[in-house]
Scaffold this motif. Structure first.
Motif, PDB file in Angstrom:
ATOM      1  N   ALA A   1       0.684  -1.058   0.022  1.00  0.00           N
ATOM      2  CA  ALA A   1      -0.074  -0.120   0.051  1.00  0.00           C
ATOM      3  C   ALA A   1       0.814   1.244   0.152  1.00  0.00           C
ATOM      4  O   ALA A   1       0.497   2.243  -0.568  1.00  0.00           O
ATOM      5  CB  ALA A   1      -0.974  -0.108   1.210  1.00  0.00           C
ATOM      6  N   PRO A   2       1.924   1.448   0.609  1.00  0.00           N
ATOM      7  CA  PRO A   2       2.747   2.686   0.613  1.00  0.00           C
ATOM      8  C   PRO A   2       3.085   2.991  -0.754  1.00  0.00           C
ATOM      9  O   PRO A   2       3.245   4.333  -1.138  1.00  0.00           O
ATOM     10  CB  PRO A   2       3.787   2.363   1.561  1.00  0.00           C
ATOM     11  CG  PRO A   2       3.474   1.391   2.436  1.00  0.00           C
ATOM     12  CD  PRO A   2       2.417   0.386   1.716  1.00  0.00           C
ATOM     13  N   ALA A   3       3.452   2.379  -1.709  1.00  0.00           N
ATOM     14  CA  ALA A   3       3.823   2.635  -2.926  1.00  0.00           C
ATOM     15  C   ALA A   3       2.493   3.302  -3.782  1.00  0.00           C
ATOM     16  O   ALA A   3       2.858   3.958  -4.632  1.00  0.00           O
ATOM     17  CB  ALA A   3       4.444   1.478  -3.646  1.00  0.00           C
ATOM     18  N   TYR A   4       1.497   2.797  -3.326  1.00  0.00           N
ATOM     19  CA  TYR A   4       0.224   3.225  -4.006  1.00  0.00           C
ATOM     20  C   TYR A   4      -0.700   4.112  -3.219  1.00  0.00           C
ATOM     21  O   TYR A   4      -1.953   3.941  -3.597  1.00  0.00           O
ATOM     22  CB  TYR A   4      -0.657   2.076  -4.699  1.00  0.00           C
ATOM     23  CG  TYR A   4       0.181   1.116  -5.503  1.00  0.00           C
ATOM     24  CD1 TYR A   4       0.448   1.337  -7.023  1.00  0.00           C
ATOM     25  CD2 TYR A   4       0.910  -0.056  -5.093  1.00  0.00           C
ATOM     26  CE1 TYR A   4       1.115   0.524  -7.836  1.00  0.00           C
ATOM     27  CE2 TYR A   4       1.764  -0.913  -5.995  1.00  0.00           C
ATOM     28  CZ  TYR A   4       1.865  -0.462  -7.155  1.00  0.00           C
ATOM     29  OH  TYR A   4       2.462  -1.545  -7.954  1.00  0.00           O
ATOM     30  N   SER A   5      -0.132   4.787  -2.406  1.00  0.00           N
ATOM     31  CA  SER A   5      -0.995   5.560  -1.328  1.00  0.00           C
ATOM     32  C   SER A   5      -1.733   6.557  -1.923  1.00  0.00           C
ATOM     33  O   SER A   5      -2.655   7.012  -1.662  1.00  0.00           O
ATOM     34  CB  SER A   5       0.198   6.053  -0.327  1.00  0.00           C
ATOM     35  OG  SER A   5       0.928   6.755  -0.747  1.00  0.00           O
TER      36      SER A   5
ATOM     37  N   LYS B   1     -10.161   3.688  -2.946  1.00  0.00           N
ATOM     38  CA  LYS B   1     -10.753   3.243  -1.693  1.00  0.00           C
ATOM     39  C   LYS B   1     -11.035   1.626  -1.987  1.00  0.00           C
ATOM     40  O   LYS B   1     -12.067   1.479  -2.936  1.00  0.00           O
ATOM     41  CB  LYS B   1     -11.815   4.218  -1.089  1.00  0.00           C
ATOM     42  CG  LYS B   1     -12.440   3.638   0.344  1.00  0.00           C
ATOM     43  CD  LYS B   1     -13.312   4.457   0.746  1.00  0.00           C
ATOM     44  CE  LYS B   1     -13.878   4.324   2.141  1.00  0.00           C
ATOM     45  NZ  LYS B   1     -15.132   5.044   2.370  1.00  0.00           N
ATOM     46  N   THR B   2     -10.749   0.930  -0.908  1.00  0.00           N
ATOM     47  CA  THR B   2     -11.368  -0.470  -1.093  1.00  0.00           C
ATOM     48  C   THR B   2     -12.771  -0.590  -0.553  1.00  0.00           C
ATOM     49  O   THR B   2     -13.278  -0.234   0.097  1.00  0.00           O
ATOM     50  CB  THR B   2     -10.437  -1.346  -0.126  1.00  0.00           C
ATOM     51  OG1 THR B   2     -10.694  -0.825   1.115  1.00  0.00           O
ATOM     52  CG2 THR B   2      -8.841  -1.402  -0.671  1.00  0.00           C
ATOM     53  N   VAL B   3     -13.335  -1.297  -1.580  1.00  0.00           N
ATOM     54  CA  VAL B   3     -14.912  -1.579  -1.298  1.00  0.00           C
ATOM     55  C   VAL B   3     -14.921  -3.459  -1.086  1.00  0.00           C
ATOM     56  O   VAL B   3     -14.709  -3.875  -2.090  1.00  0.00           O
ATOM     57  CB  VAL B   3     -15.660  -1.093  -2.276  1.00  0.00           C
ATOM     58  CG1 VAL B   3     -17.235  -1.445  -2.140  1.00  0.00           C
ATOM     59  CG2 VAL B   3     -15.599   0.526  -2.241  1.00  0.00           C
ATOM     60  N   PHE B   4     -15.650  -3.774  -0.257  1.00  0.00           N
ATOM     61  CA  PHE B   4     -15.822  -5.141  -0.033  1.00  0.00           C
ATOM     62  C   PHE B   4     -17.340  -5.305  -0.141  1.00  0.00           C
ATOM     63  O   PHE B   4     -18.197  -4.453   0.224  1.00  0.00           O
ATOM     64  CB  PHE B   4     -15.129  -5.509   1.341  1.00  0.00           C
ATOM     65  CG  PHE B   4     -13.794  -5.511   1.581  1.00  0.00           C
ATOM     66  CD1 PHE B   4     -12.896  -6.330   0.982  1.00  0.00           C
ATOM     67  CD2 PHE B   4     -13.215  -4.361   2.205  1.00  0.00           C
ATOM     68  CE1 PHE B   4     -11.527  -6.408   1.223  1.00  0.00           C
ATOM     69  CE2 PHE B   4     -12.153  -4.108   2.690  1.00  0.00           C
ATOM     70  CZ  PHE B   4     -11.056  -5.228   1.797  1.00  0.00           C
ATOM     71  N   ALA B   5     -17.510  -6.407  -0.814  1.00  0.00           N
ATOM     72  CA  ALA B   5     -18.935  -6.959  -0.894  1.00  0.00           C
ATOM     73  C   ALA B   5     -19.455  -7.316   0.358  1.00  0.00           C
ATOM     74  O   ALA B   5     -18.632  -8.127   1.269  1.00  0.00           O
ATOM     75  CB  ALA B   5     -19.192  -7.988  -2.003  1.00  0.00           C
ATOM     76  N   GLU B   6     -20.561  -6.898   0.645  1.00  0.00           N
ATOM     77  CA  GLU B   6     -21.133  -7.342   1.787  1.00  0.00           C
ATOM     78  C   GLU B   6     -22.004  -8.415   1.801  1.00  0.00           C
ATOM     79  O   GLU B   6     -22.552  -8.987   0.592  1.00  0.00           O
ATOM     80  CB  GLU B   6     -22.451  -6.047   2.271  1.00  0.00           C
ATOM     81  CG  GLU B   6     -21.720  -4.832   2.439  1.00  0.00           C
ATOM     82  CD  GLU B   6     -22.703  -3.779   2.870  1.00  0.00           C
ATOM     83  OE1 GLU B   6     -23.905  -4.247   2.847  1.00  0.00           O
ATOM     84  OE2 GLU B   6     -22.430  -2.566   3.437  1.00  0.00           O
TER      85      GLU B   6
END
Length: 650
Positions: A617-621, A626-631
């Motif tokens: 994640a720091p390289a692509y900060s 924004k991560t979206v998880f399926a409910e």
């Protein structure tokens, strides 16, 4: 350029053709034949013969002087005269010997033979003490008449009492193992002993190479997990027959390397004569006493087969023992006669059947009720004269038979318990004693080696061997030593320092070799011939000096750290098996946490990864969306509202 006349040599004058010599340019065809001085050779031969005859005459004269001198001493002692004239011993000769010497002197060339030397000084025989002679010493090899009479009495006593010939004054013990020693074999020269047992091991013992520690120089398992039943050296001693609990006999060389293995027969064929080998467990085997390539085996398939070492694909001959009804019967032991012309087998129905080696259809001699039916006859052995046959039965008996009158035994003795199917008996080298062993139960006393006189079958001697059964016994005729195999893994050798030859006498006098200390600090010396001087290691002059230097080196002489007990410390893994993999298996792979839902196990670390990113994640900060998880949809209670394609099919 033609060769000079001086170079041609005498060959041209000796018969070479002058024209041919002039044409071809040489003087002759090869070197001149070598000539011998026959007169000189004959003279040398005559001188050698004269010298030899003179030595023979001198030895003969010395023997005559000793005999006459001894006779005159005996005569003077008996008549009471004290002085014996030495001149009579010199002058008394037979006229025949004088004539023969005179005739031989005429033929001799060279100086005459020296005259017979007279014994200087009279020899006085005392009446009070006839053993003391006053005068010159007695000639070498002289024995007093009393001494000779004593020796004759000793020899006569030994002949009358066969117990005197039993070599049992000393013994050595060879530790084969912990289980029964079921096979013994000695080569014809008596140099090597081979033992086999119920522990599947075959051990080789070399009497000349052993020291007082009595260790075998080789141990092997030639038949894998099968008990060894019989071991025997061939008549030449170069190969060993190994018979075990399987159906294939093996032949090894003197060092234990395989030479041949018998083929296994087809167990689905009814007629055993049509199979190429045995189809069931072997019982015993032996070598032909005259033919070094032939050996004999018997098996539970009801056959006795002869084999050739050079042909391992098929047996040589088949003998099929039959019962009274003509049915198949199992042979439990087999042997050759001393001349190799007869083959004898003891069977489970108690019979002993003997065939002519060249006629395998009908028996030549047989006795149907030699031993009790249903017992295993464990041994058959022929005497050295080839007339008597001894049988050791499973009915606790020992019998002797005359093969010329084979209807009933010559002698029989019972009360000799045996628990092993290979318990044997043997004859002494002079054929006057028969030896066998007895079996005992655990804690029931000592196993014994019992000696019977062959003519009367009286028990003349016995030896308490050990607190276990006596299974094997072997009396070697050349060594005059007795080998015994016992039920507790021992092989004992009985011998006498005077009556026995070589064998155990060779190894008991050798001191034990000191065990060489393990040199743990020595390192291999690496030779680098093309290395620069600054990198070249000094050449090692002495191992002892190098050891002393290594002992002073704190790194090389550092004591290794002991293993870690309990959990690891100081960066070292604890003793969970000693390796890193075992530690990982114990702590990670065998983790008791059960994550039944892998999605929840992954999302459990999502919050921490979002707040404190570390890897990706720091390289692509700046550009990371924004991560979206399926409910997860909540399952509806009413399954009827779901579409048809969403319903679970049961």
């Amino acid at each position: 350029m033609e060769p000079a006349a001086a170079d041609w040599g005498p060959e041209l004058a000796a018969g070479a053709d002058p024209e041919l010599a002039a044409t071809m340019g040489f003087s002759g065809f090869g070197k001149k034949a070598r000539t011998f001085d026959l007169e000189a050779l004959f003279a040398q031969t005559r001188r050698t013969a004269a010298e030899r005859s003179r030595k023979v005459l001198e030895a003969r004269e010395r023997e005559e002087e000793e005999k006459e001198f001894k006779g005159q001493c005996d005569d003077s002692a008996a008549s009471g005269s004290n002085v014996v004239s030495a001149g009579s011993a010199v002058t008394s000769r037979d006229t025949d010997s004088n004539e023969s010497e005179a005739s031989s002197d005429e033929d001799l060339i060279g100086p005459p033979a020296p005259s017979q030397t007279a014994i200087q000084g009279p020899a006085v025989c005392s009446d009070d003490d006839e053993d003391e002679l006053i005068g010159p010493p007695l000639p070498p090899g002289y024995k007093n008449s009393d001494d000779e009479e004593d020796d004759d009495d000793d020899v006569q006593e030994e002949d009358n009492n066969p117990v005197k010939k039993i070599p049992d004054s000393h013994e050595i013990t060879l530790q084969h193992g912990t289980k029964t020693v079921s096979a013994l074999g000695l080569d014809p020269s008596g140099a090597r002993l081979v033992t086999g047992g119920y522990d599947y091991d075959v051990k080789f013992w070399d009497f000349a190479g052993m020291d007082a520690s009595l260790q075998a120089f080789r141990s092997l398992q030639p038949c894998e997990c099968h008990q060894i039943k019989s071991l025997q050296y061939s008549s030449t001693g170069d190969v060993i027959l190994v018979v075990s609990g399987n159906s294939q006999a093996k032949v090894l060389d003197r060092d234990g390397f395989p030479v041949m293995e018998c083929v296994k027969g087809d167990q689905y064929i009814v007629d055993m004569a049509n199979t190429k080998g045995h189809t069931a467990m072997l019982n015993t085997g032996c070598w032909h006493p005259k033919i070094k390539e032939e050996f004999l085996t018997c098996s539970n398939d009801g056959t006795v087969r002869t084999w050739d070492v050079n042909n391992e694909k098929k047996h040589k001959g088949v003998f099929k023992p039959r019962s009274v009804q003509g049915k198949r019967v199992i042979p439990t032991t087999c042997t050759y006669s001393r001349d190799g012309k007869l083959i004898a087998a003891g069977c489970q129905d108690g019979s002993i059947q003997i065939w002519d080696r060249n006629l395998n259809v009908h028996t030549k001699f047989h006795c149907r009720q030699a031993h009790a039916s249903g017992t295993e006859t464990s041994c058959l052995t022929f005497s050295y004269d080839g007339i008597a046959l001894a049988s050791r039965g499973g009915d606790d008996t020992l019998k002797t038979w005359d093969i010329r009158q084979f209807k009933k035994p010559l002698h029989s003795v019972d009360g000799l318990p045996t628990f092993f199917p290979m318990a044997d008996c043997c004859f002494s080298p002079d054929d006057k004693i028969l030896v066998t062993g007895t079996s005992v139960k655990k804690g029931g006393g000592n196993g014994k080696l019992i000696f019977f006189e062959r003519e009367t079958f009286q028990k003349v001697y016995e030896i308490d061997v050990t607190d276990a059964s006596v299974v094997r016994c072997l009396w070697h005729p050349k060594l005059n030593q007795i080998m015994v195999g016992t039920g507790n893994g021992l092989a004992k050798v009985y011998y006498d320092p005077i009556k026995s030859q070589r064998g155990a006498k060779l190894c008991v006098v050798k001191t034990k070799r000191k065990a060489r200390q393990a040199e743990t600090l020595t390192q291999d010396y690496i030779i680098t011939p093309h290395a620069l001087p600054m990198f070249r290691e000094p050449r090692q002059r002495s191992t002892r000096k190098q050891l002393e230097k290594d002992r002073l080196d704190p790194v090389k002489s550092h004591k290794p750290e002991p293993p870690v007990a309990g959990p690891g410390r100081g960066g070292r893994v604890g003793t969970h098996g000693g390796t890193l993999s075992s530690y990982i298996v114990k702590n990670i792979a065998l983790d008791k946490t059960d994550d039944s839902n892998p999605r929840e196990a992954i999302l459990r670390h999502a919050k921490e990864a979002e707040e404190n990113p570390y890897w990706v994640a720091p390289a692509y900060s700046k550009t990371q969306p924004k991560t979206v998880f399926a409910e997860v949809e909540q399952e509806e209670d009413e399954t009827d509202n779901k579409p048809e394609w969403k319903k679970r099919k049961i």
